[in-house]
Design a protein around this motif. Sequence first.
Motif, PDB file in Angstrom:
ATOM      1  N   LEU A   1       0.698  -1.368  -0.036  1.00  0.00           N
ATOM      2  CA  LEU A   1       0.007   0.290  -0.277  1.00  0.00           C
ATOM      3  C   LEU A   1       0.889   1.833  -0.263  1.00  0.00           C
ATOM      4  O   LEU A   1       1.526   1.675   1.050  1.00  0.00           O
ATOM      5  CB  LEU A   1      -1.420  -0.191   1.642  1.00  0.00           C
ATOM      6  CG  LEU A   1      -1.715  -0.900   1.305  1.00  0.00           C
ATOM      7  CD1 LEU A   1      -2.706  -0.697   2.954  1.00  0.00           C
ATOM      8  CD2 LEU A   1      -2.457  -1.761  -0.099  1.00  0.00           C
ATOM      9  N   GLN A   2       1.099   1.538  -1.198  1.00  0.00           N
ATOM     10  CA  GLN A   2       1.965   2.717  -1.567  1.00  0.00           C
ATOM     11  C   GLN A   2       0.943   3.931  -0.750  1.00  0.00           C
ATOM     12  O   GLN A   2       0.244   4.019  -1.092  1.00  0.00           O
ATOM     13  CB  GLN A   2       2.280   3.268  -2.284  1.00  0.00           C
ATOM     14  CG  GLN A   2       3.251   4.582  -2.844  1.00  0.00           C
ATOM     15  CD  GLN A   2       4.380   3.937  -2.817  1.00  0.00           C
ATOM     16  OE1 GLN A   2       5.093   3.337  -3.301  1.00  0.00           O
ATOM     17  NE2 GLN A   2       5.084   4.681  -2.142  1.00  0.00           N
ATOM     18  N   THR A   3       2.050   5.424  -0.102  1.00  0.00           N
ATOM     19  CA  THR A   3       1.165   6.556   0.963  1.00  0.00           C
ATOM     20  C   THR A   3       1.549   7.802  -0.111  1.00  0.00           C
ATOM     21  O   THR A   3       2.827   8.014  -0.617  1.00  0.00           O
ATOM     22  CB  THR A   3       2.125   6.152   2.117  1.00  0.00           C
ATOM     23  OG1 THR A   3       1.456   5.658   2.727  1.00  0.00           O
ATOM     24  CG2 THR A   3       1.691   8.188   2.628  1.00  0.00           C
ATOM     25  N   ILE A   4       0.330   7.936  -0.930  1.00  0.00           N
ATOM     26  CA  ILE A   4       0.575   8.954  -1.998  1.00  0.00           C
ATOM     27  C   ILE A   4       1.083  10.509  -0.344  1.00  0.00           C
ATOM     28  O   ILE A   4       1.833  11.505  -0.920  1.00  0.00           O
ATOM     29  CB  ILE A   4      -0.421   9.183  -2.489  1.00  0.00           C
ATOM     30  CG1 ILE A   4      -0.967   7.572  -3.352  1.00  0.00           C
ATOM     31  CG2 ILE A   4      -0.491  10.207  -3.639  1.00  0.00           C
ATOM     32  CD1 ILE A   4       0.455   7.509  -4.283  1.00  0.00           C
ATOM     33  N   ARG A   5      -0.454  10.211  -0.079  1.00  0.00           N
ATOM     34  CA  ARG A   5      -0.075  11.375   0.305  1.00  0.00           C
ATOM     35  C   ARG A   5      -0.122  11.517   2.343  1.00  0.00           C
ATOM     36  O   ARG A   5      -0.973  10.569   2.283  1.00  0.00           O
ATOM     37  CB  ARG A   5      -0.202  12.734   0.474  1.00  0.00           C
ATOM     38  CG  ARG A   5      -2.144  13.033   0.276  1.00  0.00           C
ATOM     39  CD  ARG A   5      -2.646  13.751  -0.578  1.00  0.00           C
ATOM     40  NE  ARG A   5      -3.983  14.424   0.321  1.00  0.00           N
ATOM     41  CZ  ARG A   5      -4.854  14.692  -0.696  1.00  0.00           C
ATOM     42  NH1 ARG A   5      -4.532  14.905  -2.205  1.00  0.00           N
ATOM     43  NH2 ARG A   5      -6.269  14.991  -0.328  1.00  0.00           N
TER      44      ARG A   5
END
Lengths: 163, 163
Positions: free
Chosen positions: B148-152
């Motif tokens: 789960l890539q953190t975008i902001r």
Amino acid sequence: MKHERMRTEPEQSLDEVDRQILAELQADGRMTNVELARRVGLSAPPCLRRVRRLEEEGIIRGYHADLDPVALGYEITFFALVGLESQKEAVLATFEGAVREWPEVRECHMIRGGGDFLLRLVARDTAHENALTSRLTAAPEVARVQTLQTIRTAKDEAGVPVS
Amino acid sequence: MKHERMRTEPEQSLDEVDRQILAELQADGRMTNVELARRVGLSAPPCLRRVRRLEEEGIIRGYHADLDPVALGYEITFFALVGLESQKEAVLATFEGAVREWPEVRECHMIRGGGDFLLRLVARDTAHENALTSRLTAAPEVARVQTLQTIRTAKDEAGVPVS
DNA sequence: GCGTACAGCGCAATATCATTGCTCCCTGTC
DNA sequence: GACAGGGAGCAATGATATTGCGCTGTACGC
């Protein structure tokens, strides 16, 4: 020809001593400057000047006491994967604004480019947890909620590795 | 008639002043004791004694500098949902032991009663992130990995709300 | 009621620490 | 070889942390 130091990136001027300072303060943020200086092999004044510089440059963002959630009555820590109805920026911002006001939501990260969020929450007990989940589900922007109950925590280090 | 104070639970003896102390130190862990005492309306000595008691009782677990990951070269923070092949305790413990030794893994929480973990990781760049993900996938205990890539990040408060 | 025990505060004294100004040294340049 | 800049250490000063002690209010037993 030292334009290396001219870069605007943060990392520019972190030498070995700086890193050591950061590691020590990450481990014990209340260490006295005298002790810190001793550990990194400096005298107190230059050590303090380095710390101040690291603070001013934003490399050290602050210092926080690490409190035991259970001692404060928060028996449960859980995560929630929240999907929104829309990926419109206005909707995302509304949701973020809402959870920002919500003390039990400790972290809110947007993931996968929009529309999905990962939240970390704390709750006093199961009833409280259910109430929080319901409140999430009930929010107009929210399409789905998947809660991830924390059973046990094998590792929980704040911050980042300092080389 | 203060048998309230006799309970062995942690929360027993946290009065309003204690909570105020905790809130202040959670917000600024390097505040001087004199300033802290001023804010909570005590003189310095009893204030310090309360802080010491809170530390000894484990309500304050420590103090940490909050470092900027980007400044230290960690551009990426991401989460990983990891499913193991087995729910046998030995397998779980092996996995936990492995990630404990892994500096890029900052948190490791077991979720949903076993076999699944939520990890928080940091990476220097995309290549590093891919390498970490591969290493996870390649581990013998691991059945599946969802990153789960953190975008902001809209909110990122350490700790818990203090009343 | 009245004395006692005890918890918890403030005051005052002292040891430490933080902070500043200044000097010295090393290094890279011209 | 003189010079400028960065960064260290020393020493002085003001603040802070820490300890010992006495005071006060409250719970309790008599």
